[in-house]
Each structure stands twice: as C-alpha cells, then as structure tokens.
Enzyme design. Structure first.
Site, PDB file in Angstrom:
ATOM      1  CD  GLU A  91      -5.333  12.632   4.690  1.00 27.19           C
ATOM      2  OE1 GLU A  91      -4.584  12.056   3.866  1.00 27.19           O
ATOM      3  OE2 GLU A  91      -5.100  12.691   5.901  1.00 27.19           O
ATOM      4  CB  CYS A 325      -3.986   6.614   4.033  1.00 29.42           C
ATOM      5  SG  CYS A 325      -5.754   6.783   3.966  1.00 29.42           S
TER       6      CYS A 325
END
EC number: 2.1.1.-
Length: 346
Positions: A91, A325
C-alpha cells in the site's frame, strides 16, 4: 531491480553521470524517460545507444509497480493498492499537503498487536527501486514533496535498500532531507547508520507506551530497548540533525491512555527535542482493541500540551477506506484467495 542496477545498465550503454541523472529525475517525476528540457531536446543530449534502449528500460521500470486500485478518502488522501511484478501487493497513501506514505516490505516481522500488516508476517523485502517506484507512481496523480516510510514493513529490517532509496529521493528526487521520514520501532543499527548518511532523514520512533513490559507485549518482536533509552538515542539524533524526533503513540482505550502514562510522558519528554503524535487506533475486524472516546483524547492533548509537551493528534489517513496500515491489502488478498477457492471447487 535495485537502483544500482539501473545506474550500471545506463553506464554500460555509454551514459555519463549527467545523462543518468536526467533519466533518473524524469522517472522520479513520473515523466517519460526521454523527457528533455525547455532548452535542450533529448536527441541533442543523450547518446544514441542510450536512447535506443530507453523504451525497454521504461517498460522494466513500469513493471516494478502497478496500480491495482485507488481509494480516495474524505480527508483528501488517497490509498493506493500497488501490485508488484511478482503479484505481491503493498500500500501507498497519497496524503494531504503533497505527502506520500510508502511501504518498505511486503508484510512485517515485528508483529505489533494493533497492526494488520504484522498479522501476515514478513513475506519479502522491497528493493530500493520498488520503493522509489511508488514515489514515481504517486507523482502521476499529484505533486509529492514529502515521503514517509510509514507504510507496510519495518524500514530497519530492510535498512540498506531503504537508505539507498532515501539517498536518491533526497538528491535526484528533489525532496528536502527533513521531508523524508524514516519510521521505526527502534533498532540499534538505525542510530548507527543514519548519522553517517549523505541524506539524513527526519526520524519517527514508535513509542506507544512508557512501560517497557507493556511495550514488549504490544511490539513482541521489536528490539528490547527501554523507552527511556530509546528516547535518549532519539534525542542524540535529533540534536545532530537539528530537527525534532516524532514519537508515535497509537492510542488504545484502557491500555496506554492512563493518567500514569501521561505523567511518565511528562517526565521522559522534559527537555527533549521532540513531538508526540497521538494516533487514535483504527479498528480492525474482530479485534479486541478500541480507541479512547473523543473527549478523552482532547483531555490528554490539553494536559500534555499545557505542561510543555508538543502534542498532535494524527488520525490514520483515509479511515473511511480501510485506513489502517495493511487493511486494504488484507481485503484484496482475502478476495483473491476466496476466488481461487471457488475456482478450485468447480
């Protein structure tokens, strides 16, 4: 591919340092590699042997990372699910005010109990080129003037590659050294290596508690450094670069939001060149943690700030789009695995 591989390949084709610099800068800006300048066309600058190979080199660089999906957030951020050449996913997050958060590993070995990334363990390291490629990708969407290594992974566990990426971003990438942020749970190698670098980034340390035993439980595989010692190491680096350390504190209701913790913060932070970032926990599916309510967070900030600790509240960017996250990647991996299972049944 490592960044050194790109440099060596271009040099083997006859590129001089000034040629390599221009090609690298074009890549880092998300532009075609043969981009010229206002006063000089590419054909009048780059050797023919280099120009002929640029399409193949560009294809290899483009293959390092590919946008799998983009998820804009209500706060102005945009979470990017990025697919690597081997189909692994990481990501990146485009942040408000021209920032970009990038990943340094697929997965993570630290195993922080409140982090989705750590639940998968460490799958593999990212190369320096894969990290820089996330910046090149981000710059295709919007300007990037700050890069924080706070995405998936523990940068200290991929130190050589991270430092190589930081060096390039802080030179050819045109990013100010203090706008490059190395985020870590704290590792002795970090405090040895960072002061020696040509580009010395800002530093963010994951503190989360002043209690050594609690920190060990929250960060089970982090180096065993007492919070007080960690802050002393951070202070030495802060003074050497004349820039404050950011201490990260994920707020967990009933765990690290007590009055005792706040009083210990006052003691540890006294006289320190530091900023405390309180990060309200971003809930995961089926977990046992919660963030404190808003009133409690405000109380903590006022208490600490009024007593001399520069305290900020940092919400995870894009909380409305799997903002914690690793959450976006986890959902994507789950979808892929579910699809494979369905196919295997038919």
């Amino acid at each position: 591919m490592q960044l050194a591989d790109l440099t060596q390949r271009l040099a083997a084709l006859g590129a001089k340092p000034q040629h390599i610099g221009r090609i690298t800068r074009a890549w880092l800006q998300g532009k075609p590699l043969d981009t010229g300048t206002k006063h000089q066309k590419t054909e009048n600058f780059l050797p023919l042997s280099v120009r002929q190979e640029l399409p193949a080199i560009a294809a290899e660089l483009d293959a390092l990372v590919r946008l799998r999906s983009e998820h804009p957030g209500a706060d102005g951020s945009a979470r990017l699910l990025v697919e690597l050449a081997d189909k692994q996913m990481v990501e990146s997050v485009l942040l408000p005010r021209d920032g970009l958060c990038i990943s340094s590993q697929v997965g993570c070995a630290v195993g922080c109990v409140f982090c989705m990334t750590g639940k998968s363990g460490l799958l593999r390291q990212l190369s320096s080129a894969e990290m820089v490629a996330q910046v090149a990708l981000g710059r295709r969407f919007r300007p990037v003037k700050k890069v924080v290594f706070m995405g998936m992974g523990e940068p200290a566990h991929n130190l050589d590659n991270v430092l190589e990426a930081i060096d390039l971003l802080g030179t050819e990438g045109g990013i100010g050294h203090k706008n490059l942020v190395f985020s870590t749970v704290g590792d002795p190698r970090v405090f040895e290596r960072l002061p020696q670098q040509r580009v010395r980034p800002a530093l963010a340390l994951s503190l989360h508690t002043t209690d050594a035993e609690l920190r060990q439980r929250l960060l089970p595989k982090a180096p065993r450094i007492d919070p007080e010692q960690l802050m002393e190491l951070g202070e030495a680096y802060a003074r050497s670069i004349d820039y404050p350390i950011q201490y990260q504190w994920t707020l967990l209701k009933g765990i690290n939001d007590s009055q005792q913790e706040m009083d210990n913060i006052l003691r540890l932070f006294k006289g320190k060149f530091a900023v405390l970032n309180l990060i309200p926990y971003n809930s995961l599916d089926a977990d046992n943690y919660q963030r404190p309510d808003g009133e409690r967070i405000v109380q903590m900030v006022r208490y600490l700030h009024s007593r001399g600790v520069l305290t900020k509240v940092r919400n995870s960017a894009g909380q409305d789009i799997d903002g914690g996250c690793g959450q976006l990647r986890a959902r994507a991996v789950d979808l892929v695995n579910t699809s494979r299972l369905r196919l295997s049944r038919h």
